[in-house]
Scaffold this active site. Structure first.
Site, PDB file in Angstrom:
ATOM      1  N   ASP A  79      14.262  -5.280 -32.139  1.00  0.00           N
ATOM      2  CA  ASP A  79      15.423  -4.398 -32.107  1.00  0.00           C
ATOM      3  C   ASP A  79      15.723  -3.997 -33.545  1.00  0.00           C
ATOM      4  O   ASP A  79      15.421  -4.742 -34.492  1.00  0.00           O
ATOM      5  CB  ASP A  79      16.623  -5.126 -31.486  1.00  0.00           C
ATOM      6  CG  ASP A  79      16.456  -5.277 -29.977  1.00  0.00           C
ATOM      7  OD1 ASP A  79      15.516  -4.668 -29.427  1.00  0.00           O
ATOM      8  OD2 ASP A  79      17.264  -5.999 -29.361  1.00  0.00           O
ATOM      9  N   ASP A 105      18.520  -3.733 -35.012  1.00  0.00           N
ATOM     10  CA  ASP A 105      19.721  -4.337 -35.625  1.00  0.00           C
ATOM     11  C   ASP A 105      19.587  -5.832 -35.863  1.00  0.00           C
ATOM     12  O   ASP A 105      20.571  -6.510 -36.086  1.00  0.00           O
ATOM     13  CB  ASP A 105      20.940  -4.041 -34.737  1.00  0.00           C
ATOM     14  CG  ASP A 105      20.712  -4.431 -33.282  1.00  0.00           C
ATOM     15  OD1 ASP A 105      19.678  -5.066 -32.993  1.00  0.00           O
ATOM     16  OD2 ASP A 105      21.557  -4.095 -32.439  1.00  0.00           O
ATOM     17  N   TRP A 161      20.855  -0.668 -20.333  1.00  0.00           N
ATOM     18  CA  TRP A 161      20.821  -1.960 -21.012  1.00  0.00           C
ATOM     19  C   TRP A 161      20.501  -3.113 -20.060  1.00  0.00           C
ATOM     20  O   TRP A 161      21.055  -3.183 -18.965  1.00  0.00           O
ATOM     21  CB  TRP A 161      22.182  -2.214 -21.696  1.00  0.00           C
ATOM     22  CG  TRP A 161      22.190  -3.492 -22.461  1.00  0.00           C
ATOM     23  CD1 TRP A 161      21.828  -3.687 -23.754  1.00  0.00           C
ATOM     24  CD2 TRP A 161      22.557  -4.777 -21.940  1.00  0.00           C
ATOM     25  NE1 TRP A 161      21.929  -5.011 -24.083  1.00  0.00           N
ATOM     26  CE2 TRP A 161      22.381  -5.706 -22.986  1.00  0.00           C
ATOM     27  CE3 TRP A 161      22.994  -5.238 -20.698  1.00  0.00           C
ATOM     28  CZ2 TRP A 161      22.651  -7.060 -22.846  1.00  0.00           C
ATOM     29  CZ3 TRP A 161      23.256  -6.608 -20.547  1.00  0.00           C
ATOM     30  CH2 TRP A 161      23.083  -7.494 -21.613  1.00  0.00           C
ATOM     31  N   GLU A 171      15.069  -5.915 -18.998  1.00  0.00           N
ATOM     32  CA  GLU A 171      13.639  -5.661 -19.292  1.00  0.00           C
ATOM     33  C   GLU A 171      13.017  -6.866 -20.011  1.00  0.00           C
ATOM     34  O   GLU A 171      11.856  -7.219 -19.747  1.00  0.00           O
ATOM     35  CB  GLU A 171      13.469  -4.368 -20.116  1.00  0.00           C
ATOM     36  CG  GLU A 171      13.687  -4.431 -21.608  1.00  0.00           C
ATOM     37  CD  GLU A 171      15.098  -4.778 -22.033  1.00  0.00           C
ATOM     38  OE1 GLU A 171      16.037  -4.598 -21.232  1.00  0.00           O
ATOM     39  OE2 GLU A 171      15.276  -5.254 -23.163  1.00  0.00           O
ATOM     40  N   ASP A 172      13.800  -7.540 -20.857  1.00  0.00           N
ATOM     41  CA  ASP A 172      13.258  -8.715 -21.561  1.00  0.00           C
ATOM     42  C   ASP A 172      13.036  -9.877 -20.589  1.00  0.00           C
ATOM     43  O   ASP A 172      12.086 -10.653 -20.731  1.00  0.00           O
ATOM     44  CB  ASP A 172      14.155  -9.129 -22.742  1.00  0.00           C
ATOM     45  CG  ASP A 172      15.634  -9.173 -22.373  1.00  0.00           C
ATOM     46  OD1 ASP A 172      15.987  -8.822 -21.224  1.00  0.00           O
ATOM     47  OD2 ASP A 172      16.437  -9.554 -23.234  1.00  0.00           O
ATOM     48  N   MET A 189      22.754 -10.115 -36.491  1.00  0.00           N
ATOM     49  CA  MET A 189      22.721  -8.821 -35.785  1.00  0.00           C
ATOM     50  C   MET A 189      23.774  -7.904 -36.413  1.00  0.00           C
ATOM     51  O   MET A 189      24.884  -8.359 -36.706  1.00  0.00           O
ATOM     52  CB  MET A 189      23.061  -9.067 -34.321  1.00  0.00           C
ATOM     53  CG  MET A 189      22.925  -7.853 -33.479  1.00  0.00           C
ATOM     54  SD  MET A 189      23.214  -8.323 -31.758  1.00  0.00           S
ATOM     55  CE  MET A 189      23.506  -6.741 -31.101  1.00  0.00           C
ATOM     56  N   HIS A 231      27.872  -3.460 -33.730  1.00  0.00           N
ATOM     57  CA  HIS A 231      28.008  -2.038 -33.396  1.00  0.00           C
ATOM     58  C   HIS A 231      28.578  -1.884 -32.005  1.00  0.00           C
ATOM     59  O   HIS A 231      28.563  -2.820 -31.200  1.00  0.00           O
ATOM     60  CB  HIS A 231      26.630  -1.343 -33.463  1.00  0.00           C
ATOM     61  CG  HIS A 231      25.631  -1.952 -32.540  1.00  0.00           C
ATOM     62  ND1 HIS A 231      25.411  -1.500 -31.260  1.00  0.00           N
ATOM     63  CD2 HIS A 231      24.805  -3.020 -32.703  1.00  0.00           C
ATOM     64  CE1 HIS A 231      24.481  -2.245 -30.686  1.00  0.00           C
ATOM     65  NE2 HIS A 231      24.107  -3.179 -31.529  1.00  0.00           N
ATOM     66  N   ARG A 277      28.573  -0.342 -28.212  1.00  0.00           N
ATOM     67  CA  ARG A 277      27.452  -0.048 -27.306  1.00  0.00           C
ATOM     68  C   ARG A 277      27.102   1.437 -27.389  1.00  0.00           C
ATOM     69  O   ARG A 277      27.991   2.283 -27.441  1.00  0.00           O
ATOM     70  CB  ARG A 277      27.812  -0.396 -25.861  1.00  0.00           C
ATOM     71  CG  ARG A 277      26.576  -0.298 -24.964  1.00  0.00           C
ATOM     72  CD  ARG A 277      26.864  -0.671 -23.528  1.00  0.00           C
ATOM     73  NE  ARG A 277      27.238  -2.075 -23.348  1.00  0.00           N
ATOM     74  CZ  ARG A 277      26.361  -3.088 -23.374  1.00  0.00           C
ATOM     75  NH1 ARG A 277      25.095  -2.849 -23.587  1.00  0.00           N
ATOM     76  NH2 ARG A 277      26.765  -4.311 -23.191  1.00  0.00           N
TER      77      ARG A 277
HETATM   78  C1  BGC Z   1      20.067  -9.524 -19.893  1.00  0.00           C
HETATM   79  C2  BGC Z   1      19.111  -9.462 -21.020  1.00  0.00           C
HETATM   80  C3  BGC Z   1      19.831  -9.729 -22.305  1.00  0.00           C
HETATM   81  C4  BGC Z   1      20.550 -11.056 -22.221  1.00  0.00           C
HETATM   82  C5  BGC Z   1      21.319 -11.388 -23.480  1.00  0.00           C
HETATM   83  C6  BGC Z   1      20.774 -10.837 -19.897  1.00  0.00           C
HETATM   84  O1  BGC Z   1      21.736 -10.872 -18.865  1.00  0.00           O
HETATM   85  O2  BGC Z   1      19.380  -9.350 -18.658  1.00  0.00           O
HETATM   86  O3  BGC Z   1      18.494  -8.218 -21.055  1.00  0.00           O
HETATM   87  O4  BGC Z   1      18.941  -9.741 -23.376  1.00  0.00           O
HETATM   88  O5  BGC Z   1      21.422 -11.025 -21.128  1.00  0.00           O
HETATM   89  O6  BGC Z   1      22.268 -10.479 -23.808  1.00  0.00           O
END
Ligand code: BGC
Length: 356
Positions: free
Chosen positions: A207, A209, A269, A272-273, A299, A302, A304
């Site tokens: 990312d 930031d 948002w 995906e991770d 971080m 900022h 959203r």
């Molecule tokens: C989200 C992730 C995010 C994590 C931390 C989770 O609920 O699905 O994408 O990185 O929270 O913020």
């Protein structure tokens, strides 16, 4: 009668002489013909030989000079050459300094960053000049309208990455237009675009930031996929949950390809991770991490971003990773390249990735 005999006697030699003369002429003619034929074939054979030699020379010339190499091949050749004359960089760089002070209260200018990083080549490329880096690393940053953050990132990261003695390039993947943001799809684009440039073997997905607070947190790849942003100030310098794989992570090319890259259909948002984590787990991989101390990072605070609201479908999608991962990934990536700018400190790739 006598005179007749005499005439006859004198006519005979003249007949013989004529015959002889004609025969001689014929012989000369034949000789001439023979010589002509010989000369003709000799000259022809010379021609062929000259042509053959010329042809050989052209062919050899082609083989020796090589067709013009494209930039990627040329760099590979240069690397091979360097590999012969330079030693490998040590496992642990002697240039590391450990914990770092990271602050965001004074804005930085790109001009300052440029002046402080004269070793960085156009496109944000660098490799140590006294040893061969252990890995070729592409750093991929998904991006849209975060220029202030990017300046901090470049300001802090370029010196760190150089001290880590990496052969690296920075790729900022800028989502064109104002459609909803898609982080994972931009990361896939980063993989494809970086591979067009250089023979990268490791990918760091970061990312814009997030700044590491310790240069011993090496931005390279390991035998298992690596999560690098393990203790973020935002989460009180601890992991929010064990499966957390967001922020900054790294993967060898083979690890990335074995999970079919990242999902392309997480718009907005979140999630995906977690999908990426699932993919890795389903392929039997585990996550490697630096210690909490070395993995500290800050971080940049900022609001959203607009068009990056939490994705309400994320929970449903995460629960289906196993079924979707081979249909949705690098194999089905489609996007339009809008522009590619080789800037002093990074390569900016602007892409149209469509909309949900
Ligand atoms: C989200 C992730 C995010 C994590 C931390 C989770 O609920 O699905 O994408 O990185 O929270 O913020």
């Amino acid at each position: 009668m006598r005179s007749e005999v005499i005439r006859m006697a004198s006519a005979e030699p003249s007949v013989n002489f004529n015959l002889l003369h004609r025969t001689c002429k014929l012989v000369v003619l034949l000789c001439f013909l023979h010589i002509s034929v010989t000369v003709f074939f000799y000259v022809r054979s010379l021609d062929i030989r000259v042509a053959f030699v010329q042809n050989q020379q052209t062919r050899n010339g082609t083989a020796e000079a090589h067709p013009p190499l494209d930039a990627k091949e040329a760099e590979q050749a240069e690397d091979e050459q360097a590999g012969k004359s330079l030693k490998k960089c040590p496992e642990t760089s002697p240039l590391l300094v450990g914990p770092l002070r990271v602050e965001f209260n004074i804005p930085v200018s790109l001009d300052t960053v440029r002046k402080e990083n004269t070793g960085v080549r156009p496109g944000g490329r660098y490799k140590p000049d006294d040893c061969v880096a252990l890995q070729k690393v592409a750093i991929v940053i998904p991006f849209r309208k975060r220029d202030e953050h990017l300046k901090f990132w470049l300001y802090y990261l370029h010196p760190i990455l150089q001290r880590q003695q990496l052969d690296y390039g920075v790729y900022v993947i800028n989502q064109d237009g104002d459609e909803i943001f898609n982080r994972a799809k931009l990361l896939n684009v980063g993989y494809v675009e970086a591979m067009k440039e250089y023979d990268y073997e490791c990918f760091v997905f970061s990312d814009v930031d997030l700044i590491p607070m310790d240069d011993r947190n090496i931005y390279k790849c390991f035998s298992q996929p690596r999560h690098l942003s393990v203790s973020m100030d935002k989460f009180g310098f601890r992991l929010p949950y064990n499966q957390y794989f967001g922020g900054v992570s790294s993967m060898m090319k083979e690890q990335y390809l074995s999970i079919n890259g990242f999902p392309n259909n997480y718009w907005g948002w979140g999630g995906e991770d977690d999908d990426i984590y699932n993919r890795l787990a389903y392929k039997g991989m585990t996550i490697s991490r630096p210690s909490g101390e070395v993995g500290k990072c800050r971080m940049i605070r900022h609001e959203r971003d607009k068009q990056n609201e939490p994705n309400p479908q994320r929970f449903d999608r995460i629960s289906h990773t196993r079924q979707t991962m081979y249909k949705d990934g690098i194999n089905y990536l489609s996007y339009k390249l809008v522009s590619k700018e080789t800037l002093a400190l990074y390569t900016k790739i602007t892409v149209d990735i469509g909309k949900p």
